[in-house]
Design an enzyme around this catalytic site. Structure first.
Site, PDB file in Angstrom:
ATOM      1  N   HIS A   1       0.409  -1.423   0.260  1.00 14.39           N
ATOM      2  CA  HIS A   1       0.020   0.334  -0.088  1.00 14.39           C
ATOM      3  C   HIS A   1       0.810   1.860  -0.437  1.00 14.39           C
ATOM      4  O   HIS A   1       2.231   1.333   0.821  1.00 14.39           O
ATOM      5  CB  HIS A   1      -0.667   0.058   1.506  1.00 14.39           C
ATOM      6  CG  HIS A   1      -1.831   0.920   1.541  1.00 14.39           C
ATOM      7  ND1 HIS A   1      -1.630   2.560   1.406  1.00 14.39           N
ATOM      8  CD2 HIS A   1      -3.124   1.050   0.740  1.00 14.39           C
ATOM      9  CE1 HIS A   1      -3.001   2.948   1.153  1.00 14.39           C
ATOM     10  NE2 HIS A   1      -3.929   2.167   0.955  1.00 14.39           N
TER      11      HIS A   1
ATOM     12  N   ASP B   1      -7.608  -4.175   0.023  1.00  7.44           N
ATOM     13  CA  ASP B   1      -8.483  -4.406  -1.811  1.00  7.44           C
ATOM     14  C   ASP B   1      -8.507  -6.369  -1.881  1.00  7.44           C
ATOM     15  O   ASP B   1      -9.274  -6.590  -2.508  1.00  7.44           O
ATOM     16  CB  ASP B   1      -7.358  -3.857  -3.146  1.00  7.44           C
ATOM     17  CG  ASP B   1      -7.736  -2.404  -2.722  1.00  7.44           C
ATOM     18  OD1 ASP B   1      -9.043  -2.372  -2.278  1.00  7.44           O
ATOM     19  OD2 ASP B   1      -6.205  -1.347  -3.162  1.00  7.44           O
TER      20      ASP B   1
END
Length: 430
Positions: free
Chosen positions: A308, A365
């Protein structure tokens, strides 16, 4: 401990300007560069605004190095464990968790605002059958100001509250209608006796021809996902809502702008990319070869759903959603080759030194895409689901900005790289 002092110095002329420090409750201080241009005739240059604070905010705090995410000071893990999405929505909007009476009143307000104007049915009918649901969300949400123009006085705190309640209540109905349009099925009206996530599942998957009973495990998994996606500080879509809102435009238009920003594959569309990657891998037996390609920097193959930009250690949301992911797959007894492939990819990546050394852990995600897939939600609805959750954060940030007496219209600067001033030649001289 005293606040450190900073200055900007022109090394050629010796000219110096002090940069006042702006301190918050947690995290780094900000340096106020607001007078730099006026006093030194220079701009600060920060592509992507990765080192620039655009505002003060009391809503969400992120420490990417430590893997910390707080909503109004509460760790997201505790909220996901102990609260419902509606409780978290109240917290993000109002700053404190509700007591029983406040929660009941807020919950009832949201349930009573779930319906949308009947004329919007024809609006949906104007979209092609294969239009992306995010295109429909952007258009329909932007149109809401035409129906509620009597309560969009941005300077009225009561109007701001009504807007937030309406927007949070109606976005699941709009998203479900977009899905039904895409699926070619009749719209299903909301059921006010159902909780927030159960109502969404009902509107998406129920049909008039037969009864539909919401699976509580699916509803709870969705509830947790929405909590984890409710806000994420000054991300691209939230900053877009704030920038659009700074012009004084009606709040529905500002939210529509945020939805459009969220649609991008580098933002809200990331979980779609995870499923696309799984399609490209194809089979569990191909995972080792795929992992080898990921490690080869010349292959151009990327591992989607891992790592991320903000979280340099681990994404605190991923730990929570991983548990929900495995719980859903077990409870629903789903045996989907794509989901089995995802679990194998997770297993290898978590045990491989290459990924551990680079701190490439599965992010939110990765798991959210798998859960949506397990719940029967099609890939093109992944980003609308994200938009439903993030609407809470968008509304809260818009209210915070509008209520700030120091708020100014957003106006970034630039370093001009075009042609210098020149004269227009006559036509026959060009």
């Amino acid at each position: 401990m005293s606040t450190p002092s900073f200055s900007l110095v022109n090394n050629t002329t010796g000219e110096k300007i002090d940069l006042p420090a702006v301190s918050g409750t947690l995290g780094p201080i900000g340096l106020d560069v607001g007078k730099v241009y006026g006093q030194m005739d220079v701009f600060t240059y920060d592509p992507g605004f990765s080192s620039t604070c655009s505002t003060k905010s009391a809503i969400t705090y992120i420490d990417g190095d430590a893997g910390v995410l707080l909503y109004r000071g509460y760790p997201v893990a505790q909220l996901a464990e102990k609260c419902s999405f509606i409780e978290v929505a109240y917290l993000i909007l109002n700053g404190e968790l509700p007591n029983k009476a406040q929660l009941q009143a807020f919950d009832q307000t949201i349930r009573r605002h779930t319906m949308i104007n009947e004329s919007l049915k024809s609006f949906f009918g104007g979209f092609r059958y294969d239009a992306h649901p995010m295109a429909m969300l952007t258009g329909v949400v932007g149109s809401l100001s035409a129906f509620y123009h009597d309560t969009t006085n941005n300077k009225d705190p009561e109007h701001r509250k009504i807007f937030a309640h309406r927007m949070i209540a109606k976005i699941p109905t709009i998203a479900a209608a977009a899905y039904k349009r895409f699926a070619g099925q009749p719209f299903m009206y909301p059921q006010n006796h159902l909780d927030y996530c159960s109502n969404l599942l009902y509107m998406m998957f129920a049909v008039p021809a037969e009864p539909y009973e919401v699976n509580p495990i699916a509803a709870r998994a969705l509830d947790v996902l929405f909590i984890l996606h409710a806000d994420h500080e000054q991300n691209a879509s939230t900053s877009t809502v704030r920038m659009a809102g700074s012009t004084g435009t009606n709040p529905y238009a500002a939210i529509a702008a945020g939805i459009a920003a969220l649609w991008g594959p580098a933002h809200g569309g990331a979980n779609e990319a995870v499923l696309k990657m799984l399609d490209e891998i194809g089979d569990v037996k191909n995972v080792p070869d795929f992992i080898s390609k990921v490690k080869d920097k010349n292959s151009g193959v990327r591992l989607m759903g891992f790592g991320h930009r903000v979280y340099k250690n681990f994404d605190p949301r991923a730990t929570i959603i991983r548990e929900q992911c495995h719980k859903v797959l077990k409870a629903l007894d789903i045996h989907d080759p794509k989901l089995e492939l995802a679990m194998k990819l997770e297993e290898i990546a978590l045990s491989d030194d290459y990924f551990k050394e680079r701190k490439l852990y599965p992010n939110v995600d990765f798991y959210s895409g798998i859960i949506y897939k397990a719940l029967g939600i099609p890939v093109n609805m992944f980003t609308p689901m994200f938009a439903i959750a993030r609407t809470v954060g968008w509304a809260a940030h818009w209210i915070e900005m509008i209520a700030d007496p120091t708020m100014r219209i957003a106006r970034p600067r630039q370093v001009y790289t075009g042609a210098a001033e020149r004269n227009v030649p006559a036509l026959d001289e060009r």
